[in-house]
Design an enzyme around this catalytic site. Structure first.
Site, PDB file in Angstrom:
ATOM      1  NE  ARG A 259      -2.401   3.173   2.628  1.00 37.89           N
ATOM      2  CZ  ARG A 259      -2.120   4.277   3.293  1.00 37.89           C
ATOM      3  NH1 ARG A 259      -0.876   4.542   3.696  1.00 37.89           N
ATOM      4  NH2 ARG A 259      -3.059   5.125   3.611  1.00 37.89           N
ATOM      5  CG  ASP A 261       1.579   7.273   3.383  1.00 37.99           C
ATOM      6  OD1 ASP A 261       0.449   7.180   3.888  1.00 37.99           O
ATOM      7  OD2 ASP A 261       2.325   8.259   3.545  1.00 37.99           O
ATOM      8  CD  GLU A 298      -3.207   7.835   2.177  1.00 36.63           C
ATOM      9  OE1 GLU A 298      -3.922   8.456   2.987  1.00 36.63           O
ATOM     10  OE2 GLU A 298      -1.981   7.728   2.298  1.00 36.63           O
TER      11      GLU A 298
END
Length: 608
Positions: A259, A261, A298
């Site tokens: 993931r 950031d 994200e």
């Protein structure tokens, strides 16, 4: 792809390589073991220093000295057993015995994500301590645990976004072998492991990268510190450093998803953006390893280009977090409208939820009042499995002044309808640790820096951050041990009283997701109707060769009559209700369903 730089043990020796164009001379000091001593490294024309030291072996500690200065850890250190300011340790990446040979990863549509913070998820706060809980998470219906960042950060208490040694798993969590044991055990339990990685900035304390080379640039600014140099002079090596880091977690630790950031904070104006290059390289590695590895971004840009294939001008990222769904649900249930919630309140909270369900993003180019400009672009061409949705996560809980979870802000019935919205939506759901049983402890922001000026700056920054929300209450001291302790889970509560009842509801909803093909992200055509005035939403899912589903949500404080339009036809049967004790009539064509306040129901119709 092996690491270009770092310490590489081999038979009877260890080779060292470090990119340091800022240095004229460099030595490596072996601090422990048979080869203890200081040795010069040879510099090439690119500023790469190398040496092979006979007798140095895995387990020995070492550090670099730049132009005769103080000792510094290796930028590519695999382990920092004594913290961010101390020597690095030589690690043999092939010494661990893996047992997950048959594990091949998961498709994005099969992700049910459970985000957790290693330090507060268990009393011990270690990778190993998570292992006994894997079976219970799997029983709940979780298929992926997502670890908040684990790259070495200062001290022992941190969210992980202050990591400075990007290749070294946090020492207080257990270090590299402990992380490998967790991943190996997770795969044995049928659970994938995702890892949050931070490539938009590097933490302030213990960050010695600028002494080695131009890792940072003054051309851009980020809210968290100097921007990483992805498009200026020498940026080829910086990009190599980051892309190799992503591949390192996949290859050496068998991580199933990364993931990324805040990719909106990655500034790169080269023809091929870093995130595109990184995604391509990770996917190539995954193909070589014959595994599925997902890249999740994200981003608050509402930019579908992140998800589109390269041939359509996109970056081919596998999925992205969708803040819009969270914000819409939060505004509807809490009534909050300050800060970034303002735009969703102005849009209309029920309409915002309906748009998020039907169209991926709420803002697809419309004016967003909280941004004072138009925002986003349409994403209707992108399949639903590319969007991760949530009603709580570390940001939305921890970045409140008091770190309050949703259960501290709304009634029990509102909490249940929020869970139903999340888990009956045909997107990829993410739960934040403890959400499934309504954990009463807050999740607050905590650090354990050793620099007093930095601690003062963090305290001041937190206070200023909350001004736009109008939160005037005292902000917990991020440096205080009690702030960290308050944030620990009481995991045992999941088996007690009302906590257990809520957990059972989550388990039932997740079982329904497994059993109903129309709920698999990307499988169904989504049709949404709503009434902003009456505060209800109806969502129908139709998938080939599967029975149709109809989910009704009443977000009003009173009972609502929700119309079932004639073309929905007859034959609907109750499947789930947030208030099972209340009789829910099976709707017929043209009928009205009386739905209690703050409740949700699910119906099914057999495939014709």
């Amino acid at each position: 792809m092996q690491l270009t730089y770092g310490a590489h043990p081999q038979a009877g020796a260890t080779s060292f390589a470090v990119w340091a164009p800022n240095a004229h001379q460099m030595t490596v000091r072996i601090r422990t073991g048979f080869a203890a001593g200081e040795y010069p490294l040879a510099r090439d024309e690119r500023g790469v220093f190398t040496a092979t030291i006979p007798g140095a072996q895995a387990g020995d500690d070492y550090a670099y000295r730049i132009d005769g200065g103080d000792e510094r850890p290796d930028p590519t250190s695999r382990w920092q057993p004594h913290g961010v300011h101390a020597a690095s340790r030589i690690v043999d990446p092939d010494a661990f015995t893996w047992t997950d040979r048959e594990w091949t990863g998961l498709e994005m549509a099969d992700f049910i994500i459970y985000e957790l913070h290693v330090g507060t998820f268990t009393p011990e706060g270690t990778f190993d301590a998570i292992i006994p809980r894997l079976a219970q998470l799997r029983d709940l219906g979780i298929t992926v645990i997502e670890l908040m960042p684990v790259a070495q950060f200062p001290g022992t208490r941190n969210w992980g976004y202050d990591g400075v040694q990007l290749f070294a798993p946090q020492n207080s969590y257990g270090g590299p072998d402990s992380l490998k044991r967790l991943v190996d055990a997770a795969h044995a339990a049928g659970v994938a492991v995702a890892l949050d990685v931070v490539y938009n900035h590097v933490g302030p304390e213990g960050n010695y990268l600028a002494e080695y080379g131009p890792y940072f640039t003054n051309a851009y600014r980020t809210p968290w510190g100097p921007a990483v140099n992805y498009d200026g002079g020498h940026s080829d090596e910086v990009r190599r450093f980051i892309i190799e880091n992503a591949c390192y977690w996949v290859r050496d630790f068998h991580i199933d998803a990364l993931r990324l950031d805040a990719v909106h904070g990655i500034f790169d104006f080269r023809a091929v953006h870093l995130t595109e290059a990184l995604t391509e390289r990770v996917h190539e590695l995954a193909s070589t390893l014959r595994r599925r590895v997902q890249i999740i971004a994200e981003s608050d840009l509402n930019d579908p280009r992140l998800l589109r294939p390269v041939e359509l001008g996109g970056y081919a990222i596998d999925a992205q977090w969708s803040d819009d769904f969270h914000h819409a649900v939060h505004v509807a249930l809490t009534g909050e409208r300050a800060g970034y919630y303002e735009g969703f309140a102005d849009h209309g909270d029920i309409d915002a939820i309906a748009d998020a369900l039907a169209r991926r993003f709420v803002f697809q180019g419309q004016y967003a009042s909280h941004r004072r400009r138009q925002h986003g672009a349409p994403a209707g061409d992108i399949s639903a499995e590319h969007f991760v949705i949530f009603i709580q996560n570390h940001d939305q809980v921890g970045n409140r002044a008091g770190g309050e979870r949703l259960g501290a802000l709304v009634s029990r019935r509102a909490l249940e309808v929020a869970a139903a919205l999340l888990l009956l939506a045909p997107y990829v759901p993410l739960l934040f640790m403890g959400e499934e049983y309504n954990e009463p402890s807050p999740f607050q922001y905590f650090v354990s820096h050793s620099d007093r000026e930095l601690v003062a700056a963090v305290r001041q920054g937190r206070r200023e951050e909350f001004e736009s929300f109008g939160w005037t209450r005292a902000v917990p001291d991020p440096q205080a041990l009690e702030t960290f302790e308050r944030s620990r889970l009481h995991y045992e509560l999941g088996g007690e009283g009302e906590h257990a009842t809520l957990r059972a509801m989550y388990r039932e909803l997740l079982a329904i997701r497994r059993e109903e093909p129309a709920l698999r992200p990307g499988a169904a055509r989504i049709t949404v109707r709503s009434s902003a005035q009456a505060r209800w939403i109806a969502m129908r899912l139709d998938a080939p060769h599967a029975r149709s589903l109809l989910a009704l949500f009443n977000l009003a404080a009173e009972e609502r009559q929700i119309p079932i339009v004639a073309d929905d036809g007859d034959g609907w049967h109750p499947r789930f209700a947030t208030q099972p004790a209340v009789g829910v009539p099976a709707p017929a064509g043209g009928a009205m369903v009386a739905l209690p306040s703050l409740s949700a129901v699910l119906y099914y119709k057999e495939d014709a």
